[in-house]
Design a protein around this motif. Structure first.
Motif, PDB file in Angstrom:
ATOM      1  N   TYR A 155      50.803  28.444   1.610  1.00  0.00           N
ATOM      2  CA  TYR A 155      49.678  29.096   1.476  1.00  0.00           C
ATOM      3  C   TYR A 155      48.611  28.029   1.973  1.00  0.00           C
ATOM      4  CZ  TYR A 155      45.089  30.689  -0.296  1.00  0.00           C
ATOM      5  OH  TYR A 155      43.723  31.032  -0.213  1.00  0.00           O
ATOM      6  N   ALA A 156      47.851  28.693   3.058  1.00  0.00           N
ATOM      7  CA  ALA A 156      46.548  27.810   3.584  1.00  0.00           C
ATOM      8  C   ALA A 156      45.509  28.857   3.482  1.00  0.00           C
ATOM      9  CB  ALA A 156      47.110  27.635   5.030  1.00  0.00           C
ATOM     10  N   PRO A 157      44.363  28.314   2.798  1.00  0.00           N
ATOM     11  CA  PRO A 157      43.277  29.150   2.566  1.00  0.00           C
ATOM     12  C   PRO A 157      42.608  29.155   3.913  1.00  0.00           C
ATOM     13  CG  PRO A 157      42.886  26.794   1.775  1.00  0.00           C
ATOM     14  CD  PRO A 157      44.324  26.876   2.282  1.00  0.00           C
ATOM     15  N   GLU A 158      41.602  30.176   3.941  1.00  0.00           N
ATOM     16  CA  GLU A 158      41.171  30.514   5.257  1.00  0.00           C
ATOM     17  C   GLU A 158      40.532  29.345   5.803  1.00  0.00           C
ATOM     18  OE1 GLU A 158      38.464  34.381   6.759  1.00  0.00           O
ATOM     19  OE2 GLU A 158      39.835  34.473   4.825  1.00  0.00           O
ATOM     20  N   GLY A 159      40.613  28.789   7.177  1.00  0.00           N
ATOM     21  CA  GLY A 159      40.146  27.794   7.757  1.00  0.00           C
ATOM     22  C   GLY A 159      40.608  26.488   7.264  1.00  0.00           C
ATOM     23  N   GLY A 160      41.638  26.600   6.302  1.00  0.00           N
ATOM     24  CA  GLY A 160      42.226  25.284   5.598  1.00  0.00           C
ATOM     25  C   GLY A 160      43.552  24.984   5.953  1.00  0.00           C
ATOM     26  N   GLU A 161      44.378  24.106   5.507  1.00  0.00           N
ATOM     27  CA  GLU A 161      45.593  23.747   5.729  1.00  0.00           C
ATOM     28  C   GLU A 161      46.258  23.957   4.643  1.00  0.00           C
ATOM     29  OE1 GLU A 161      46.178  19.320   6.019  1.00  0.00           O
ATOM     30  OE2 GLU A 161      44.129  19.208   6.624  1.00  0.00           O
ATOM     31  N   SER A 162      47.794  24.204   4.956  1.00  0.00           N
ATOM     32  CA  SER A 162      48.551  24.449   4.059  1.00  0.00           C
ATOM     33  C   SER A 162      48.935  23.095   3.100  1.00  0.00           C
ATOM     34  CB  SER A 162      49.904  25.231   4.235  1.00  0.00           C
ATOM     35  OG  SER A 162      50.728  24.390   5.377  1.00  0.00           O
ATOM     36  N   GLY A 163      49.859  23.155   2.325  1.00  0.00           N
ATOM     37  CA  GLY A 163      50.321  21.947   1.467  1.00  0.00           C
ATOM     38  C   GLY A 163      49.334  21.407   0.554  1.00  0.00           C
ATOM     39  N   HIS A 164      48.311  22.175   0.040  1.00  0.00           N
ATOM     40  CA  HIS A 164      47.273  22.033  -1.040  1.00  0.00           C
ATOM     41  C   HIS A 164      47.683  22.709  -2.150  1.00  0.00           C
ATOM     42  CE1 HIS A 164      45.730  18.671   1.192  1.00  0.00           C
ATOM     43  NE2 HIS A 164      45.662  19.491   2.474  1.00  0.00           N
ATOM     44  N   THR A 165      48.525  23.756  -2.080  1.00  0.00           N
ATOM     45  CA  THR A 165      48.725  24.530  -3.263  1.00  0.00           C
ATOM     46  C   THR A 165      50.170  24.723  -3.851  1.00  0.00           C
ATOM     47  OG1 THR A 165      47.173  26.106  -1.921  1.00  0.00           O
ATOM     48  CG2 THR A 165      48.103  27.089  -3.770  1.00  0.00           C
ATOM     49  N   LEU A 166      50.295  24.659  -5.189  1.00  0.00           N
ATOM     50  CA  LEU A 166      51.345  24.181  -5.780  1.00  0.00           C
ATOM     51  C   LEU A 166      51.416  24.883  -6.967  1.00  0.00           C
ATOM     52  CD1 LEU A 166      50.492  21.908  -8.013  1.00  0.00           C
ATOM     53  CD2 LEU A 166      50.071  20.661  -5.740  1.00  0.00           C
ATOM     54  N   LEU A 167      53.070  24.944  -7.598  1.00  0.00           N
ATOM     55  CA  LEU A 167      53.092  25.707  -8.798  1.00  0.00           C
ATOM     56  C   LEU A 167      53.006  24.382  -9.904  1.00  0.00           C
ATOM     57  CD1 LEU A 167      56.430  27.419  -8.331  1.00  0.00           C
ATOM     58  CD2 LEU A 167      53.937  28.362  -8.233  1.00  0.00           C
ATOM     59  N   ARG A 168      51.778  24.533 -10.754  1.00  0.00           N
ATOM     60  CA  ARG A 168      51.597  23.508 -11.553  1.00  0.00           C
ATOM     61  C   ARG A 168      52.497  22.744 -12.252  1.00  0.00           C
ATOM     62  NH1 ARG A 168      48.355  26.375 -16.528  1.00  0.00           N
ATOM     63  NH2 ARG A 168      50.026  27.570 -17.471  1.00  0.00           N
ATOM     64  N   THR A 169      52.728  21.419 -12.094  1.00  0.00           N
ATOM     65  CA  THR A 169      53.625  20.588 -12.524  1.00  0.00           C
ATOM     66  C   THR A 169      53.421  20.183 -14.186  1.00  0.00           C
ATOM     67  OG1 THR A 169      52.465  18.467 -11.924  1.00  0.00           O
ATOM     68  CG2 THR A 169      53.991  19.599 -10.537  1.00  0.00           C
ATOM     69  N   HIS A 170      52.130  20.464 -14.812  1.00  0.00           N
ATOM     70  CA  HIS A 170      51.891  20.481 -16.101  1.00  0.00           C
ATOM     71  C   HIS A 170      50.612  21.144 -16.412  1.00  0.00           C
ATOM     72  CE1 HIS A 170      49.257  16.379 -14.895  1.00  0.00           C
ATOM     73  NE2 HIS A 170      49.222  17.512 -14.121  1.00  0.00           N
ATOM     74  N   THR A 171      50.232  21.383 -17.801  1.00  0.00           N
ATOM     75  CA  THR A 171      49.225  22.213 -18.099  1.00  0.00           C
ATOM     76  C   THR A 171      47.746  21.251 -18.122  1.00  0.00           C
ATOM     77  OG1 THR A 171      49.876  21.561 -20.247  1.00  0.00           O
ATOM     78  CG2 THR A 171      50.322  23.986 -19.563  1.00  0.00           C
ATOM     79  N   SER A 172      48.022  19.796 -17.625  1.00  0.00           N
ATOM     80  CA  SER A 172      46.827  19.093 -17.465  1.00  0.00           C
ATOM     81  C   SER A 172      45.476  19.580 -16.877  1.00  0.00           C
ATOM     82  CB  SER A 172      47.196  17.542 -17.351  1.00  0.00           C
ATOM     83  OG  SER A 172      47.741  16.964 -18.172  1.00  0.00           O
ATOM     84  N   PRO A 173      46.113  20.257 -15.670  1.00  0.00           N
ATOM     85  CA  PRO A 173      44.841  20.811 -14.610  1.00  0.00           C
ATOM     86  C   PRO A 173      43.917  21.739 -15.656  1.00  0.00           C
ATOM     87  CG  PRO A 173      46.770  21.705 -13.761  1.00  0.00           C
ATOM     88  CD  PRO A 173      47.050  20.636 -14.951  1.00  0.00           C
ATOM     89  N   VAL A 174      44.395  22.504 -16.768  1.00  0.00           N
ATOM     90  CA  VAL A 174      43.464  23.205 -17.451  1.00  0.00           C
ATOM     91  C   VAL A 174      42.474  22.201 -17.987  1.00  0.00           C
ATOM     92  CG1 VAL A 174      43.401  24.778 -19.160  1.00  0.00           C
ATOM     93  CG2 VAL A 174      45.192  24.643 -17.865  1.00  0.00           C
ATOM     94  N   GLN A 175      42.517  21.024 -18.657  1.00  0.00           N
ATOM     95  CA  GLN A 175      41.524  20.086 -18.664  1.00  0.00           C
ATOM     96  C   GLN A 175      40.499  20.164 -18.058  1.00  0.00           C
ATOM     97  OE1 GLN A 175      42.513  16.012 -19.588  1.00  0.00           O
ATOM     98  NE2 GLN A 175      44.728  16.483 -20.091  1.00  0.00           N
ATOM     99  N   ILE A 176      40.618  20.025 -16.532  1.00  0.00           N
ATOM    100  CA  ILE A 176      39.802  20.063 -15.458  1.00  0.00           C
ATOM    101  C   ILE A 176      38.781  21.307 -15.559  1.00  0.00           C
ATOM    102  CG2 ILE A 176      39.323  19.622 -13.099  1.00  0.00           C
ATOM    103  CD1 ILE A 176      40.371  17.136 -14.553  1.00  0.00           C
ATOM    104  N   ARG A 177      39.634  22.236 -15.610  1.00  0.00           N
ATOM    105  CA  ARG A 177      38.963  23.868 -15.398  1.00  0.00           C
ATOM    106  C   ARG A 177      38.047  23.996 -16.538  1.00  0.00           C
ATOM    107  NH1 ARG A 177      40.696  27.051 -11.332  1.00  0.00           N
ATOM    108  NH2 ARG A 177      42.382  26.261 -10.212  1.00  0.00           N
ATOM    109  N   THR A 178      38.497  23.628 -17.633  1.00  0.00           N
ATOM    110  CA  THR A 178      37.740  23.775 -18.821  1.00  0.00           C
ATOM    111  C   THR A 178      36.436  22.738 -18.777  1.00  0.00           C
ATOM    112  OG1 THR A 178      39.892  24.076 -20.357  1.00  0.00           O
ATOM    113  CG2 THR A 178      37.618  23.658 -21.662  1.00  0.00           C
TER     114      THR A 178
END
Ligand code: PHE
Length: 337
Positions: free
Chosen positions: A164-187
Motif C-alpha cells: 500500500y502506498a498513501p497518496e503521494g507517498g511510497e509503499s513499504g511503510h505499512t505493515l501488519l503490526r508485529t506487537h501491540t506496543s504501537p497502541v502505546q504511541i496512539r494512546t
C-alpha cells in the motif's frame, strides 16, 4: 376336479407365504401362475369335463385360485420390499449424534475467554481498555518505539509489509503490526497523562507455524504514564495481576532484559504453586524517546509498559501441547474449555 384346484391353490399359497426374498417371489410368480404351472395345467383339463355346469364351476374355481395366488404374491412382495428397505436404511445410516445428537450451548473460544478475563482483571486494577489498528504505519510500530531505520526487528524477514502506498507517498511503510506496543504511541498522542491502559489485540509475524509459534497471535499491552512512576509500581502491578488472574498461590519476578522502547527492561516470569517458573512477557520503564514520540515530556512524567502473549498464556494455563490446536477449530478440542 374342484378338490384338485383347491389343493393346488393351498399349496401355492403356502409356498408364497414361505418365500424369504424378493427374488424367490419373482420365481414363484412365474412358476405358479405361468403356462407350465399346476393351475394352468388344471385349466387345460377343463375340456375333459363332462357337463357344462361342471366346466363352469371348475373354470370359476381355477380363476379364483389364480387371483388369490396373484394377490398373495403382491402382498408378499410388498412385505419383503419394505423389510429390505428398512435393512438398507439401517445399514446406510450415518451416526450424526456426534454432531447434532446433543444440543449444547456454544461458548467463547479459549483465546476470547482469556482476553476477556484479562480485561476484567486489569479494569479491576483501574486500567481502561484501549485499541489500535491491526494494519499500522512503520512509524507507530517501530520508529516511535525507538526502533529506527536499520533496526533488525524491521527486517522483512520478521515483518509482513502491506502493498500500500498513501497518496503521494511510497509503499513499504505499512505493515501488519508485529506487537501491540504501537497502541502505546496512539494512546499518548490521543490523551494527556495520567494514562492507565491495557490494549489486547491481534498481532502478526513472519513465523512458520509450529508447536509454539503462529504467524497470527494475540498480545495484551499495558501502559502507565503518571508522575513519579517507578520500577516498583511495575513489579507491584505485575504481582497484583498474577495473583488476580492465576490465583493467590502464584507469584512473579522480573529478570533483566532488553527492549528498545523500555529502559531498564525486564522479562517477567510467573511462579506456579508447585514452585516452577513460566516466562510470560516483556516489560520495563517507558524509554524517554518513546514518551517524546508520544508528545509527553519525560522530565515531568514517567511510566512503565508491559506486553505478553494471550494465546501463550492460555496454552500454559491449560497445558495445551501445541499452540496450533488453538486455531484449527476442532470441536473436540474447543469443547474442553
Ligand atoms: N512488544 C514486546 C514484544 O512484543 C513486549 C513488550 C511490551 C516489552 C512492552 C516491553 C514493554 O515482545
Amino acid at each position: 376336479m374342484i378338490d384338485d384346484i383347491r389343493a393346488a391353490r393351498d399349496a401355492a399359497l403356502a409356498q408364497v407365504d414361505a418365500a424369504e426374498s424378493l427374488e424367490s417371489v419373482t420365481a414363484l410368480d412365474t412358476r405358479l401362475l405361468g403356462k407350465k404351472g399346476q393351475l394352468a395345467n388344471l385349466k387345460k383339463q377343463l375340456g375333459t369335463l363332462a357337463s357344462i355346469n361342471e366346466k363352469k364351476a371348475a373354470g370359476q374355481a381355477v380363476n379364483e385360485a389364480m387371483d388369490a395366488v396373484g394377490v398373495a404374491l403382491d402382498t408378499r412382495r410388498a412385505v419383503l420390499g419394505s423389510a429390505a428397505l428398512d435393512a438398507r436404511v439401517l445399514a446406510e445410516r450415518i451416526d450424526l449424534t456426534e454432531h447434532v445428537g446433543r444440543p449444547t450451548r456454544g461458548h467463547a473460544h479459549l483465546v476470547t475467554q482469556a482476553w476477556e478475563r484479562l480485561e476484567d482483571v486489569f479494569v479491576g486494577l483501574g486500567f481502561r481498555v484501549a485499541e489500535g489498528p491491526e494494519v499500522e504505519t512503520d512509524w507507530h510500530n517501530f520508529e516511535a518505539l525507538n526502533m529506527g531505520e536499520g533496526h533488525p526487528a524491521r527486517g522483512e524477514f520478521d515483518t509482513l509489509f502491506v502493498d500500500y502506498a498513501p497518496e503521494g507517498g511510497e509503499s513499504g511503510h505499512t505493515l501488519l503490526r508485529t506487537h501491540t506496543s504501537p497502541v502505546q504511541i496512539r494512546t499518548m498522542l490521543e490523551q494527556d497523562p495520567p494514562i492507565y491502559i491495557v490494549a489486547p489485540g491481534r498481532v502478526f509475524r513472519r513465523d512458520t507455524p509450529d508447536a509454539t509459534h503462529m504467524p497470527v497471535f494475540h498480545q495484551i499491552e499495558g501502559l502507565v504514564v503518571d508522575r513519579n512512576i517507578t520500577m516498583a509500581h511495575l513489579a507491584g502491578t505485575i504481582e497484583a495481576f498474577t495473583k488476580a488472574f492465576f490465583g493467590s498461590g502464584w507469584s512473579s519476578r522480573l529478570r533483566p532484559s532488553y527492549f528498545p522502547f523500555t529502559e531498564p527492561s525486564a522479562e517477567f516470569d510467573i511462579q506456579r504453586p508447585d514452585g516452577s517458573w513460566l516466562e510470560l512477557g516483556g516489560c520495563g520503564m517507558v524509554h524517554p524517546n518513546v514518551l517524546r514520540a508520544g508528545g509527553i515530556d519525560p522530565e515531568q512524567w514517567s511510566g512503565f509498559a508491559f506486553g505478553f502473549g494471550i494465546d501463550r498464556m492460555a496454552v500454559m494455563r491449560h497445558q495445551v501441547g501445541d499452540i496450533r490446536d488453538m486455531f484449527t477449530n476442532d470441536i473436540r478440542f474447543l469443547e474442553q474449555f
